[in-house]
Design a protein around this motif. Sequence first.
Motif, PDB file in Angstrom:
ATOM      1  N   LEU A   1     -35.768 -42.782  -9.804  1.00  0.00           N
ATOM      2  CA  LEU A   1     -35.144 -41.630  -9.151  1.00  0.00           C
ATOM      3  C   LEU A   1     -33.889 -42.041  -8.394  1.00  0.00           C
ATOM      4  O   LEU A   1     -32.892 -41.322  -8.409  1.00  0.00           O
ATOM      5  N   ASP A   2     -33.942 -43.189  -7.739  1.00  0.00           N
ATOM      6  CA  ASP A   2     -32.748 -43.678  -7.033  1.00  0.00           C
ATOM      7  C   ASP A   2     -31.594 -43.877  -8.007  1.00  0.00           C
ATOM      8  O   ASP A   2     -30.450 -43.533  -7.704  1.00  0.00           O
ATOM      9  N   LYS A   3     -31.892 -44.411  -9.191  1.00  0.00           N
ATOM     10  CA  LYS A   3     -30.854 -44.602 -10.211  1.00  0.00           C
ATOM     11  C   LYS A   3     -30.296 -43.259 -10.672  1.00  0.00           C
ATOM     12  O   LYS A   3     -29.086 -43.094 -10.823  1.00  0.00           O
ATOM     13  N   ILE A   4     -31.191 -42.296 -10.906  1.00  0.00           N
ATOM     14  CA  ILE A   4     -30.770 -40.972 -11.369  1.00  0.00           C
ATOM     15  C   ILE A   4     -29.907 -40.295 -10.314  1.00  0.00           C
ATOM     16  O   ILE A   4     -28.857 -39.725 -10.621  1.00  0.00           O
TER      17      ILE A   4
ATOM     18  N   GLU B   1     -26.441 -41.889 -10.108  1.00  0.00           N
ATOM     19  CA  GLU B   1     -25.596 -41.467 -11.221  1.00  0.00           C
ATOM     20  C   GLU B   1     -25.117 -40.031 -11.022  1.00  0.00           C
ATOM     21  O   GLU B   1     -23.952 -39.705 -11.271  1.00  0.00           O
ATOM     22  N   ALA B   2     -26.005 -39.163 -10.557  1.00  0.00           N
ATOM     23  CA  ALA B   2     -25.619 -37.765 -10.301  1.00  0.00           C
ATOM     24  C   ALA B   2     -24.557 -37.700  -9.216  1.00  0.00           C
ATOM     25  O   ALA B   2     -23.599 -36.930  -9.327  1.00  0.00           O
ATOM     26  N   LYS B   3     -24.694 -38.507  -8.170  1.00  0.00           N
ATOM     27  CA  LYS B   3     -23.703 -38.532  -7.086  1.00  0.00           C
ATOM     28  C   LYS B   3     -22.358 -39.037  -7.616  1.00  0.00           C
ATOM     29  O   LYS B   3     -21.313 -38.489  -7.295  1.00  0.00           O
ATOM     30  N   ARG B   4     -22.399 -40.065  -8.468  1.00  0.00           N
ATOM     31  CA  ARG B   4     -21.166 -40.597  -9.042  1.00  0.00           C
ATOM     32  C   ARG B   4     -20.459 -39.526  -9.878  1.00  0.00           C
ATOM     33  O   ARG B   4     -19.250 -39.320  -9.759  1.00  0.00           O
ATOM     34  N   LYS B   5     -21.231 -38.800 -10.687  1.00  0.00           N
ATOM     35  CA  LYS B   5     -20.638 -37.749 -11.518  1.00  0.00           C
ATOM     36  C   LYS B   5     -20.100 -36.608 -10.664  1.00  0.00           C
ATOM     37  O   LYS B   5     -19.035 -36.065 -10.948  1.00  0.00           O
ATOM     38  N   ARG B   6     -20.846 -36.242  -9.626  1.00  0.00           N
ATOM     39  CA  ARG B   6     -20.379 -35.179  -8.724  1.00  0.00           C
ATOM     40  C   ARG B   6     -19.073 -35.583  -8.052  1.00  0.00           C
ATOM     41  O   ARG B   6     -18.128 -34.804  -7.985  1.00  0.00           O
TER      42      ARG B   6
END
Length: 107
Positions: free
Chosen positions: A28-31, A34-39
């Motif tokens: 979950l931390d990885k997901i 990645e979501a924060k990076r994309k945002r």
Amino acid sequence: MYSRYAIVRNVADENYLWQNEAQARTELDKIFAEAKRKRDELWSQRQAFLASLYRARQQKGLSQSGLAKKVGTTQSVISRIEAGKGNPGLNMLMKIAKALNANLMLE
């Protein structure tokens, strides 16, 4: 009453669950990372687009009211779009691009 085997088994099951929870948290931390990076990347692209919209309007010597008149909307709509508070549709973006004699590129 629990037998010694049942107690050992319950402890083993609990350890297994804790291991799985730790693995799930890691995933979950990885997901989330990645979501924060994309945002953040999308936010950066949005800010760059808004800055280019503002620059194009300024280069054409248009006020927000002048651009609004060419587009067929109000000054407040243009203001909200430039401030990042509006959410213009594709049709509005195409009208703005045409009014600024600019190309609209979507990726």
